[in-house]
Motif scaffolding. Structure first.
Motif, PDB file in Angstrom:
ATOM      1  N   VAL A  13     -22.856  55.131 -13.125  1.00  0.00           N
ATOM      2  CA  VAL A  13     -22.900  54.496 -11.807  1.00  0.00           C
ATOM      3  C   VAL A  13     -21.673  53.600 -11.613  1.00  0.00           C
ATOM      4  O   VAL A  13     -21.103  53.539 -10.523  1.00  0.00           O
ATOM      5  N   ARG A  14     -21.251  52.938 -12.675  1.00  0.00           N
ATOM      6  CA  ARG A  14     -20.033  52.138 -12.592  1.00  0.00           C
ATOM      7  C   ARG A  14     -18.834  53.025 -12.248  1.00  0.00           C
ATOM      8  O   ARG A  14     -17.994  52.686 -11.412  1.00  0.00           O
ATOM      9  N   ARG A  15     -18.777  54.202 -12.872  1.00  0.00           N
ATOM     10  CA  ARG A  15     -17.654  55.101 -12.594  1.00  0.00           C
ATOM     11  C   ARG A  15     -17.661  55.619 -11.161  1.00  0.00           C
ATOM     12  O   ARG A  15     -16.603  55.955 -10.617  1.00  0.00           O
ATOM     13  N   LEU A  16     -18.841  55.703 -10.556  1.00  0.00           N
ATOM     14  CA  LEU A  16     -18.895  56.182  -9.164  1.00  0.00           C
ATOM     15  C   LEU A  16     -17.985  55.351  -8.276  1.00  0.00           C
ATOM     16  O   LEU A  16     -17.177  55.892  -7.511  1.00  0.00           O
ATOM     17  N   THR A  17     -18.135  54.028  -8.355  1.00  0.00           N
ATOM     18  CA  THR A  17     -17.339  53.178  -7.460  1.00  0.00           C
ATOM     19  C   THR A  17     -15.952  52.909  -8.042  1.00  0.00           C
ATOM     20  O   THR A  17     -14.964  52.869  -7.304  1.00  0.00           O
ATOM     21  N   GLU A  18     -15.861  52.738  -9.368  1.00  0.00           N
ATOM     22  CA  GLU A  18     -14.564  52.373  -9.956  1.00  0.00           C
ATOM     23  C   GLU A  18     -13.593  53.544 -10.044  1.00  0.00           C
ATOM     24  O   GLU A  18     -12.394  53.392  -9.805  1.00  0.00           O
ATOM     25  N   ASP A  19     -14.124  54.723 -10.399  1.00  0.00           N
ATOM     26  CA  ASP A  19     -13.230  55.871 -10.624  1.00  0.00           C
ATOM     27  C   ASP A  19     -13.192  56.852  -9.458  1.00  0.00           C
ATOM     28  O   ASP A  19     -12.168  57.491  -9.220  1.00  0.00           O
ATOM     29  N   TYR A  20     -14.338  57.026  -8.789  1.00  0.00           N
ATOM     30  CA  TYR A  20     -14.421  58.120  -7.816  1.00  0.00           C
ATOM     31  C   TYR A  20     -14.504  57.631  -6.370  1.00  0.00           C
ATOM     32  O   TYR A  20     -14.742  58.431  -5.466  1.00  0.00           O
ATOM     33  N   GLY A  21     -14.324  56.337  -6.166  1.00  0.00           N
ATOM     34  CA  GLY A  21     -14.181  55.827  -4.809  1.00  0.00           C
ATOM     35  C   GLY A  21     -15.436  55.797  -3.963  1.00  0.00           C
ATOM     36  O   GLY A  21     -15.361  55.617  -2.743  1.00  0.00           O
ATOM     37  N   TYR A  22     -16.604  55.981  -4.581  1.00  0.00           N
ATOM     38  CA  TYR A  22     -17.836  55.885  -3.789  1.00  0.00           C
ATOM     39  C   TYR A  22     -17.993  54.472  -3.234  1.00  0.00           C
ATOM     40  O   TYR A  22     -17.685  53.494  -3.916  1.00  0.00           O
ATOM     41  N   ASP A  23     -18.521  54.380  -2.006  1.00  0.00           N
ATOM     42  CA  ASP A  23     -18.798  53.070  -1.416  1.00  0.00           C
ATOM     43  C   ASP A  23     -20.005  52.417  -2.072  1.00  0.00           C
ATOM     44  O   ASP A  23     -20.054  51.199  -2.217  1.00  0.00           O
ATOM     45  N   VAL A  24     -20.988  53.232  -2.436  1.00  0.00           N
ATOM     46  CA  VAL A  24     -22.194  52.716  -3.091  1.00  0.00           C
ATOM     47  C   VAL A  24     -22.570  53.667  -4.217  1.00  0.00           C
ATOM     48  O   VAL A  24     -22.502  54.887  -4.053  1.00  0.00           O
ATOM     49  N   GLY A  25     -22.977  53.125  -5.352  1.00  0.00           N
ATOM     50  CA  GLY A  25     -23.515  53.924  -6.454  1.00  0.00           C
ATOM     51  C   GLY A  25     -24.967  53.560  -6.685  1.00  0.00           C
ATOM     52  O   GLY A  25     -25.313  52.381  -6.718  1.00  0.00           O
ATOM     53  N   ILE A  26     -25.823  54.576  -6.826  1.00  0.00           N
ATOM     54  CA  ILE A  26     -27.254  54.356  -7.067  1.00  0.00           C
ATOM     55  C   ILE A  26     -27.617  54.960  -8.415  1.00  0.00           C
ATOM     56  O   ILE A  26     -27.275  56.115  -8.689  1.00  0.00           O
ATOM     57  N   ASP A  27     -28.325  54.190  -9.233  1.00  0.00           N
ATOM     58  CA  ASP A  27     -28.788  54.672 -10.540  1.00  0.00           C
ATOM     59  C   ASP A  27     -30.235  55.143 -10.393  1.00  0.00           C
ATOM     60  O   ASP A  27     -31.114  54.358 -10.048  1.00  0.00           O
ATOM     61  N   TYR A  28     -30.475  56.441 -10.643  1.00  0.00           N
ATOM     62  CA  TYR A  28     -31.845  56.962 -10.465  1.00  0.00           C
ATOM     63  C   TYR A  28     -32.692  56.778 -11.723  1.00  0.00           C
ATOM     64  O   TYR A  28     -33.921  56.902 -11.675  1.00  0.00           O
ATOM     65  N   ARG A  29     -32.058  56.473 -12.850  1.00  0.00           N
ATOM     66  CA  ARG A  29     -32.783  56.417 -14.133  1.00  0.00           C
ATOM     67  C   ARG A  29     -33.938  55.410 -14.100  1.00  0.00           C
ATOM     68  O   ARG A  29     -33.770  54.274 -13.656  1.00  0.00           O
ATOM     69  N   GLY A  30     -35.092  55.858 -14.587  1.00  0.00           N
ATOM     70  CA  GLY A  30     -36.250  54.970 -14.699  1.00  0.00           C
ATOM     71  C   GLY A  30     -36.883  54.617 -13.366  1.00  0.00           C
ATOM     72  O   GLY A  30     -37.683  53.696 -13.287  1.00  0.00           O
ATOM     73  N   LYS A  31     -36.500  55.349 -12.306  1.00  0.00           N
ATOM     74  CA  LYS A  31     -37.051  55.024 -10.986  1.00  0.00           C
ATOM     75  C   LYS A  31     -37.851  56.203 -10.453  1.00  0.00           C
ATOM     76  O   LYS A  31     -37.461  57.359 -10.642  1.00  0.00           O
ATOM     77  N   ASP A  32     -38.952  55.906  -9.772  1.00  0.00           N
ATOM     78  CA  ASP A  32     -39.716  56.985  -9.160  1.00  0.00           C
ATOM     79  C   ASP A  32     -39.125  57.292  -7.791  1.00  0.00           C
ATOM     80  O   ASP A  32     -38.180  56.644  -7.329  1.00  0.00           O
ATOM     81  N   ARG A  33     -39.727  58.281  -7.168  1.00  0.00           N
ATOM     82  CA  ARG A  33     -39.224  58.757  -5.884  1.00  0.00           C
ATOM     83  C   ARG A  33     -39.176  57.647  -4.836  1.00  0.00           C
ATOM     84  O   ARG A  33     -38.201  57.546  -4.080  1.00  0.00           O
ATOM     85  N   ALA A  34     -40.201  56.799  -4.798  1.00  0.00           N
ATOM     86  CA  ALA A  34     -40.246  55.729  -3.793  1.00  0.00           C
ATOM     87  C   ALA A  34     -39.119  54.722  -4.020  1.00  0.00           C
ATOM     88  O   ALA A  34     -38.504  54.227  -3.068  1.00  0.00           O
ATOM     89  N   ALA A  35     -38.850  54.428  -5.283  1.00  0.00           N
ATOM     90  CA  ALA A  35     -37.792  53.459  -5.579  1.00  0.00           C
ATOM     91  C   ALA A  35     -36.419  54.034  -5.249  1.00  0.00           C
ATOM     92  O   ALA A  35     -35.545  53.328  -4.730  1.00  0.00           O
ATOM     93  N   ILE A  36     -36.230  55.315  -5.538  1.00  0.00           N
ATOM     94  CA  ILE A  36     -34.945  55.957  -5.183  1.00  0.00           C
ATOM     95  C   ILE A  36     -34.782  55.956  -3.665  1.00  0.00           C
ATOM     96  O   ILE A  36     -33.713  55.630  -3.131  1.00  0.00           O
ATOM     97  N   GLU A  37     -35.866  56.293  -2.976  1.00  0.00           N
ATOM     98  CA  GLU A  37     -35.827  56.313  -1.512  1.00  0.00           C
ATOM     99  C   GLU A  37     -35.444  54.936  -0.965  1.00  0.00           C
ATOM    100  O   GLU A  37     -34.624  54.827  -0.048  1.00  0.00           O
ATOM    101  N   ALA A  38     -36.044  53.885  -1.539  1.00  0.00           N
ATOM    102  CA  ALA A  38     -35.751  52.530  -1.057  1.00  0.00           C
ATOM    103  C   ALA A  38     -34.269  52.202  -1.230  1.00  0.00           C
ATOM    104  O   ALA A  38     -33.643  51.584  -0.358  1.00  0.00           O
ATOM    105  N   GLU A  39     -33.676  52.650  -2.335  1.00  0.00           N
ATOM    106  CA  GLU A  39     -32.247  52.354  -2.557  1.00  0.00           C
ATOM    107  C   GLU A  39     -31.352  53.138  -1.599  1.00  0.00           C
ATOM    108  O   GLU A  39     -30.332  52.633  -1.125  1.00  0.00           O
TER     109      GLU A  39
END
Lengths: 339, 339
Positions: A185-211
C-alpha cells in the motif's frame, strides 16, 4: 551435450497447485528442422492467467496437455537455426513454455525483439509485454477515461495494476489502488502515483466498502478489476452512475473450486453500469501502438515498473505460487538461464 | 362520502413479503388544493421491482416510507380538480400508489392518456407503459440486435420477456425463451413467437446449460436477463464471443437475503462479453419514440401481449406475490375500481 529441463504438468491441480501436480523432466535439446529454430529460454513470465490453463475447462485457450511443459510467455536467444529470419544469436519473445530450450518455427507467435532499447530483455515480459499491453488497452480502449474521473484499481501493486494506475494518471484521472499489506500500500502512493492506497488485508467486505466510499464519496467512475471476490462486491456498492468495470482477472478465484463471482450485480442496474471482460490478445493488430505509447512514457520517465525475478526452473512452482500469496514485488518472472 | 382504502407498508419485509408487513387503512378522500387534482385509481401495476422499493437499501429510488401507501404505477380518472390541465373526467397515468384515490398535481409525473386508441386503459400499464418501454429500449438500445443473431430471454413468458422475444423477432433474431412450467413454455412458441422454449423447472444449472447449448450450439449473442441465479450462470457458460447481456432484473433474488449474483463472470473474460444494467426511466426523453413503435407494431398485429388482472385492493399482497410464484399469466395488474 546440455540437457533440456522441462516443467511438466503431470496432474490437473485441485485448488492451489501442489508439487505432485508437476514433474521436472530431463530431455535432450531439440534439433531444428527446415524453417525451425531452437531458443535457449532466459526468462519465463509467470502470470495469474496460467492457473486457468492448467484446468480442463472451456476457456479462451486450450488447456495445457498432461505430460507437456507448462505454457508461458518467454524471452530467449536463438542457439540453433534452420531459419534465415531467426539466425543464431537473435533475441526473441513468444508464447513458449517453462523449459530451458524450446523448438519454434517461422510464422508462429515468436518475434525478434530489440534488447538494446530497454534496460533489460526481461522488460519484454513486463512493461513491453502482455502485462503492459493489458494495462494499456484495458485503460485506453475498455475504460476510455476522461480527465477528472475516479479510477479504482484492484491488485493495484501488481504487475498490471501498477501500470494501470500510472496510465490512469497520465489520462488525468484520480486513482485509488487496493492492495494487500502495508508495504504494497505504501508503494501504491510512493512508487505508482496513486492518489489513495487502500489495504484490504484483514478487512471484510463492509470495511473495504467503507474505505472505498471515503476515498470516492461521489462514487467510482472506472474500475480495473484484477481480483474479484469481496473486493469486487465492495466496489459494486460504490459505483457512480454509468460506471464501467474492465474485467481483466479474478485472481482471488483461480484456486477456488466454488466460484463466488459478483454477488452484487443488482448495483449494475441501480447505476446503469457495465462489466466488460477483455483479453489482450484481441488487440494484436494494435500491439505496435501500445508498445510505442508505453516506450514513449518510459522514455519520459512517467512509468515506474518493477520486476520480481526468481531463478532456476527448479523454483518454478514456488515462484508461480507467489502470485497467489502476494509475496512478489512487481512482475513475476522466472529466470531460466544467463543472458 | 366514499372512503379511501390504502395499502400501507407497516414493516420492512424480510424475504418474502408477509401479510403482517402491510395494513389496509381507511381514510377520507383527499381534497385538491390549487393546481392539484384527485385521481380515482382504476388499475395499479404490480412489478417485481417494487419488492426492492420495500427495503431500506440504497437503490435508484428512495424506499417506500413506513406508514405510507406502497408506490406503484397507476391508471385512473380525475374525479375532483383545481387544475385546468387535468379536468374532471380526464384519464391519467403516473407513478402513484396502491390506494383507491390519489392526490396529484400539475408538473409531476402524471400525464393524460388517450384511452380511445387502445383495447383497454390498462394497456398503459403493460405494452404502452413501463413494461413495453423496458422491452423496447432494452432490445433496441442496450442489445442493438443484428438480423441473424441469437437472443436468449429469461422470464420469457413474463410481461417484459414476452414482448422482448417478439421485438427480437421483428429485428430478425433467432429467439430462445426460458420460462417455468409446461404451460408457460408452450406459450413461448405458440403465443410469443419464440423459436425455442426451455423449461427451467426441476432442473439444475448443468441441465439448464445443456438445454441452452442444444438450442444455441454456436453460443448466445444477446441475452435479456430478468431472472438471475442458476439461469444466469447457465447462460454465462453458453456465450458467443462478444456477447451482450442486458441486465433488466433479477427476480430470483429479490426475496433472498443472501444474493448469489453471477458466479460465472470468468466467462465474461473468456468471451470478451459484457453485462450492462439499465433502467427504463433513463429513456424518458425517448418515451414517445418507444410508444410510437410499440403502438405501430400492435396495429400491424405483430405484438401479442397478455394482462393478468386481479381485483380489489384487499387482494394486493396475494396478487403481488404471484410474480414470485409465477402464477400470473401476463402483465400483473390490480384492478382497484370500475372504469
Amino acid at each position: 551435450m546440455p540437457t533440456n529441463r522441462r516443467f511438466i504438468l503431470e496432474r490437473r491441480p485441485n485448488g492451489v497447485p501442489a508439487a505432485a501436480d508437476f514433474r521436472l523432466s530431463e530431455e535432450s535439446v531439440p534439433e531444428p528442422g527446415e524453417g525451425e529454430f531452437v531458443i535457449r529460454n532466459i526468462y519465463a513470465s509467470l502470470d495469474p492467467a496460467m492457473r486457468g490453463w492448467l484446468d480442463d475447462a472451456p476457456s479462451y485457450m486450450p488447456p495445457v496437455p498432461l505430460g507437456e511443459a507448462v505454457r508461458a510467455s518467454t524471452v530467449g536467444k536463438v542457439v540453433a537455426s534452420k531459419s534465415a529470419d531467426f539466425p543464431v544469436g537473435t533475441w526473441v519473445s513468444g508464447l513458449g513454455a517453462i523449459e530451458e530450450y524450446s523448438l519454434s518455427r517461422e510464422g508462429g507467435f515468436t518475434r525478434a525483439i530489440d534488447v538494446s532499447s530497454v534496460p533489460s530483455p526481461s522488460n519484454y515480459l513486463s512493461v513491453l509485454g502482455a502485462v503492459g499491453l493489458t494495462a494499456y488497452f484495458g485503460v485506453v480502449d475498455v475504460l476510455a477515461p476522461k480527465a477528472g474521473q475516479t479510477m479504482l484499481v484492484s491488485g493495484a501493486a501488481g504487475a498490471v495494476g501498477s501500470l494501470v494506475g500510472q496510465i490512469g494518471k497520465i489520462h488525468g484521472c484520480r486513482t485509488i489502488g487496493i492492495a494487500g499489506g502495508p508495504d504494497k500500500v505504501r508503494r501504491l502512493t510512493e512508487d505508482y502515483g496513486y492518489d489513495v492506497g487502500i489495504d484490504y488485508r484483514g478487512k471484510d467486505r463492509a470495511a473495504i466498502e467503507a474505505e472505498i466510499r471515503t476515498a470516492a464519496p461521489g462514487g467510482v467512475d472506472l474500475v480495473f478489476e484484477n481480483v474479484g471476490g469481496d473486493i469486487l462486491d465492495a466496489t459494486l456498492d460504490c459505483l457512480a452512475d454509468r460506471a464501467v468495470i474492465a474485467l481483466c482477472g479474478l485472481i482471488s478465484e483461480y484456486n477456488s473450486v466454488e466460484k463466488v463471482g459478483a454477488r452484487n450485480i443488482w448495483q449494475l442496474i441501480v447505476h446503469r453500469a457495465m462489466i466488460r471482460g477483455f483479453l489482450v490478445s484481441d488487440y494484436l493488430p494494435r500491439f505496435a501502438e501500445g508498445v510505442t505509447a508505453l516506450a514513449g512514457w518510459m522514455g519520459e520517465g512517467k512509468l515506474r515498473f518493477d520486476e520480481h525475478i526468481d531463478r532456476g526452473i527448479e523454483n518454478a512452482l514456488p515462484a508461480f505460487l507467489r502470485l497467489f500469496e502476494g509475496t512478489n514485488e512487481g512482475k513475476m518472472i522466472l529466470q531460466l538461464g544467463e543472458p
